[in-house]
Motif scaffolding. Structure first.
Motif, PDB file in Angstrom:
ATOM      1  N   VAL A   3       6.605  -4.898   1.793  1.00  0.00           N
ATOM      2  CA  VAL A   3       6.145  -5.073   0.420  1.00  0.00           C
ATOM      3  C   VAL A   3       4.706  -5.569   0.390  1.00  0.00           C
ATOM      4  O   VAL A   3       4.404  -6.660   0.885  1.00  0.00           O
ATOM      5  CB  VAL A   3       7.070  -6.062  -0.317  1.00  0.00           C
ATOM      6  CG1 VAL A   3       6.513  -6.372  -1.698  1.00  0.00           C
ATOM      7  CG2 VAL A   3       8.485  -5.512  -0.412  1.00  0.00           C
ATOM      8  N   SER A   6       0.482  -3.439   2.889  1.00  0.00           N
ATOM      9  CA  SER A   6      -0.550  -2.425   2.694  1.00  0.00           C
ATOM     10  C   SER A   6      -1.074  -2.624   1.277  1.00  0.00           C
ATOM     11  O   SER A   6      -0.648  -1.990   0.325  1.00  0.00           O
ATOM     12  CB  SER A   6       0.047  -1.026   2.873  1.00  0.00           C
ATOM     13  OG  SER A   6      -0.960  -0.056   2.905  1.00  0.00           O
ATOM     14  N   SER A  24       1.570   0.238  -0.409  1.00  0.00           N
ATOM     15  CA  SER A  24       3.025   0.258  -0.391  1.00  0.00           C
ATOM     16  C   SER A  24       3.539   0.306  -1.818  1.00  0.00           C
ATOM     17  O   SER A  24       3.076  -0.446  -2.682  1.00  0.00           O
ATOM     18  CB  SER A  24       3.567  -0.988   0.314  1.00  0.00           C
ATOM     19  OG  SER A  24       4.967  -1.077   0.140  1.00  0.00           O
ATOM     20  N   THR A  26       6.734  -0.279  -2.679  1.00  0.00           N
ATOM     21  CA  THR A  26       8.036  -0.954  -2.736  1.00  0.00           C
ATOM     22  C   THR A  26       7.961  -2.226  -3.573  1.00  0.00           C
ATOM     23  O   THR A  26       7.089  -3.071  -3.336  1.00  0.00           O
ATOM     24  CB  THR A  26       8.515  -1.307  -1.315  1.00  0.00           C
ATOM     25  OG1 THR A  26       8.617  -0.118  -0.545  1.00  0.00           O
ATOM     26  CG2 THR A  26       9.868  -2.001  -1.350  1.00  0.00           C
ATOM     27  N   ASN A 116       3.050   4.870  -1.062  1.00  0.00           N
ATOM     28  CA  ASN A 116       4.168   5.206  -0.175  1.00  0.00           C
ATOM     29  C   ASN A 116       5.469   4.669  -0.769  1.00  0.00           C
ATOM     30  O   ASN A 116       5.635   3.470  -0.926  1.00  0.00           O
ATOM     31  CB  ASN A 116       3.908   4.574   1.200  1.00  0.00           C
ATOM     32  CG  ASN A 116       4.901   5.035   2.247  1.00  0.00           C
ATOM     33  OD1 ASN A 116       5.942   5.595   1.930  1.00  0.00           O
ATOM     34  ND2 ASN A 116       4.594   4.780   3.508  1.00  0.00           N
ATOM     35  N   GLY A 232       8.861  -0.694  10.106  1.00  0.00           N
ATOM     36  CA  GLY A 232       9.704  -0.564   8.930  1.00  0.00           C
ATOM     37  C   GLY A 232      10.973   0.209   9.224  1.00  0.00           C
ATOM     38  O   GLY A 232      11.498   0.192  10.334  1.00  0.00           O
ATOM     39  N   GLY A 295      -0.198   1.875  10.925  1.00  0.00           N
ATOM     40  CA  GLY A 295       0.348   0.749  10.190  1.00  0.00           C
ATOM     41  C   GLY A 295       0.044  -0.582  10.830  1.00  0.00           C
ATOM     42  O   GLY A 295      -0.579  -1.452  10.221  1.00  0.00           O
ATOM     43  N   SER A 304      -4.965  -7.227   5.110  1.00  0.00           N
ATOM     44  CA  SER A 304      -3.581  -6.938   4.748  1.00  0.00           C
ATOM     45  C   SER A 304      -3.030  -8.031   3.840  1.00  0.00           C
ATOM     46  O   SER A 304      -3.633  -9.101   3.681  1.00  0.00           O
ATOM     47  CB  SER A 304      -2.707  -6.803   5.997  1.00  0.00           C
ATOM     48  OG  SER A 304      -2.230  -8.054   6.440  1.00  0.00           O
ATOM     49  N   ALA A 486      -0.036   2.472   5.521  1.00  0.00           N
ATOM     50  CA  ALA A 486       1.095   2.491   4.612  1.00  0.00           C
ATOM     51  C   ALA A 486       2.408   2.440   5.339  1.00  0.00           C
ATOM     52  O   ALA A 486       2.630   3.177   6.270  1.00  0.00           O
ATOM     53  CB  ALA A 486       1.055   3.760   3.771  1.00  0.00           C
ATOM     54  N   ARG A 487       3.286   1.562   4.885  1.00  0.00           N
ATOM     55  CA  ARG A 487       4.637   1.562   5.429  1.00  0.00           C
ATOM     56  C   ARG A 487       5.534   0.843   4.450  1.00  0.00           C
ATOM     57  O   ARG A 487       5.506  -0.379   4.364  1.00  0.00           O
ATOM     58  CB  ARG A 487       4.665   0.878   6.794  1.00  0.00           C
ATOM     59  CG  ARG A 487       6.002   1.016   7.461  1.00  0.00           C
ATOM     60  CD  ARG A 487       6.257   2.454   7.897  1.00  0.00           C
ATOM     61  NE  ARG A 487       7.620   2.609   8.303  1.00  0.00           N
ATOM     62  CZ  ARG A 487       8.457   3.492   7.772  1.00  0.00           C
ATOM     63  NH1 ARG A 487       8.048   4.283   6.827  1.00  0.00           N
ATOM     64  NH2 ARG A 487       9.683   3.585   8.200  1.00  0.00           N
ATOM     65  N   ALA A 488       6.314   1.668   3.746  1.00  0.00           N
ATOM     66  CA  ALA A 488       7.217   1.021   2.826  1.00  0.00           C
ATOM     67  C   ALA A 488       8.357   0.422   3.595  1.00  0.00           C
ATOM     68  O   ALA A 488       8.914   1.034   4.465  1.00  0.00           O
ATOM     69  CB  ALA A 488       7.742   2.011   1.800  1.00  0.00           C
ATOM     70  N   GLY A 489       8.713  -0.846   3.168  1.00  0.00           N
ATOM     71  CA  GLY A 489       9.719  -1.552   3.925  1.00  0.00           C
ATOM     72  C   GLY A 489      10.986  -0.864   3.913  1.00  0.00           C
ATOM     73  O   GLY A 489      11.934  -0.662   4.259  1.00  0.00           O
TER      74      GLY A 489
END
Length: 489
Positions: A3, A6, A24, A26, A116, A232, A295, A304, A486-489
């Motif tokens: 969350v 990013s 992100s 999320t 993302n 993630g 990421g 970040s 980008a990395r959605a949890g």
């Protein structure tokens, strides 16, 4: 990354450098609500809210959540949870929260910004997508599932039409969808010039890429091909789950994508998972990839959303050569493996996990199910066992499950402080490939910025500045190596 790790300011930095900066997507409704309750000390959220097309809606959000001077240690007030048919308050907070994050990322430059989303958070996708489109998002990325309905959703919403997606409901005897009508939500404030963002499907295998490509209605504009080391949520191994001595899923040759087959589809693609070094960037470009998605090196950078404390702990352990990331097959309530960085004081430690009262109040990863009487209920494998069992869940599904929603909020300094004094502990996710961060730390012992990470990635790849794809203007296509933080949890 989780969350808001990013963050909008990091995505802005990457975009200003001529690459694709990704935020992100999320839980941005809760992120906005909590930032406002903390007083929005630098005024960023309120500045974005002042540009939301419907000022009446923006004012309702401010009236409900903004606290001048912050909470002073009081618990965050709960925000409405998303359901198959969400309340008006839930819809508005989700739309506005996504608008704010994307608008801030795009502010003051003409670079490209993406968002993302996580396919597993289906009930939040239509409202989140509308908010991002209202802010002019350029790209939408989605993984952790089969995002076959997203191209149509983006077409419909950007045209001002009602759009929706199918919702997976356990025990369903009928078809369920979650829809949103932009006109009903925005009224006369709905802009007439919305643009359709490009859609990149995050896939792990060429077979999924081929499936999505075969039908124009579900075809994305490109792919992010993600390997098992990525942080993630990640795809489980094909076939029966097998674990190594540390209890981690074992991946084999069947889990490796055939990049030649993906390239033959003719759509641009990016490689992710263990591609965070100049050498790996050059390797990716040599396969025909447009670039890479990174990421971990961006999660650890000074731009970040991680708190200074968490980032400092991670860098200290990286410096001492003791940082490790475990692919936990049980941590996520979704059933997908989830990468967890081993860090004292976080949910990666058994004693911290055991000390947490089981509860589910943010509810992003819960599963809808159909009751015997035909109504819908919602359950999460991380909620109290008794409640989960009463809702038709099975006890073995609760073992080892962590509340990622609350843990990921704590990573960025907006974890809940409960009335009984319990403070939510972080649950940090990173990729398992740490070679890039180790090399960067040698160059920047005190830490690095997003711009420095991007500059380092591009070392030796300056001759790879490819032109735009056929039919695309240069301004609509990310340049050579988009560092999609980008990395959605």
């Amino acid at each position: 990354m989780g969350v808001a790790v990013s963050s909008w300011w990091m995505a802005s930095s990457v975009a200003r450098a001529g690459h694709l900066g990704v935020v992100s997507g999320t839980a941005l409704d809760a992120v906005l609500a909590r930032r406002l309750q903390d007083g929005d000390p630098q005024g960023h959220a309120r500045r974005a809210l002042a540009h939301f097309p419907c000022q009446e809606m923006a004012q309702r959000i401010l009236d409900k959540y903004f606290k001048e001077g912050g909470r002073d240690g009081a618990p965050y007030r709960p925000n409405p949870t998303l359901t198959v048919e969400p309340s008006k308050a839930a819809v508005e907070l989700s739309v506005v929260g996504n608008f704010v994050e994307v608008w801030l990322a795009k502010e003051g430059h003409d670079g490209l910004i993406g968002i993302n989303f996580l396919e597993k958070i289906q009930m939040g996708t239509p409202t989140a997508a509308l908010g991002a489109i209202l802010a002019g998002v350029d790209y939408v990325l989605m993984g952790a599932g089969i995002p076959r309905e997203i191209p149509r959703l983006l077409r419909d919403l950007s045209a001002g039409r009602s759009g929706g997606i199918t919702i997976d409901v356990a025990g369903a005897t009928q078809h369920y969808t979650s829809t949103i009508d932009p006109t009903a939500v925005m009224g006369e404030a709905l802009p007439s010039d919305l643009k359709r963002p490009q859609f990149l499907a995050i896939v792990s295998l060429h077979s999924l890429a081929a499936y999505l490509y075969r039908d124009e209605d579900i075809r994305p504009d490109g792919f992010v091909v993600e390997g098992p080391p990525a942080g993630g949520h990640s795809a489980p191994p094909r076939g029966k789950m097998q674990l190594d001595d540390d209890g981690q899923p074992i991946y084999g040759l069947r889990d490796q994508p055939d990049l030649r087959k993906i390239a033959d589809l003719g759509l641009p693609f990016w490689l992710a998972g263990a591609f965070s070094s100049p050498e790996k960037v050059a390797q990716a470009l040599a396969t025909g990839a447009t670039g890479v998605q990174c990421g971990t090196i961006f999660a650890l950078c000074t731009d970040s959303g991680l708190t200074e404390k968490v980032r400092g702990q991670l860098l200290d352990r990286l410096r001492r050569g003791v940082l490790s990331v475990r692919n936990d097959p049980l941590a996520s309530p979704t059933g997908f493996p989830f990468k967890v960085a081993k860090l004292p004081g976080t949910m990666s430690q058994p004693e911290v996990y055991e000390a947490r009262p089981r509860l589910c109040d943010l509810s992003y990863l819960r599963t809808p199910y159909e009751r015997p009487n035909g109504t819908l209920g919602y359950r999460c494998a991380s909620e109290p066992e008794d409640a989960y069992l009463k809702k038709g869940g099975h006890l073995e599904e609760t073992i080892g499950r962590k509340c990622l929603c609350n843990g990921l909020m704590a990573n960025i300094g907006i974890g809940q402080e409960r009335k009984d004094g319990y403070v939510e502990a972080p649950a940090v996710t990173l990729g398992q490939d740490l070679e890039g961060p180790i090399e960067l730390l040698a160059q920047y012992p005190q830490g690095w910025s997003a711009a420095q990470a991007l500059e380092w990635l591009l070392t030796g790849a300056s001759d790879a500045q490819g032109g735009p794809a056929d039919g695309q203007a240069d301004s609509d296509r990310p340049k050579s190596v988009p560092a999609a933080a980008a990395r959605a949890g």
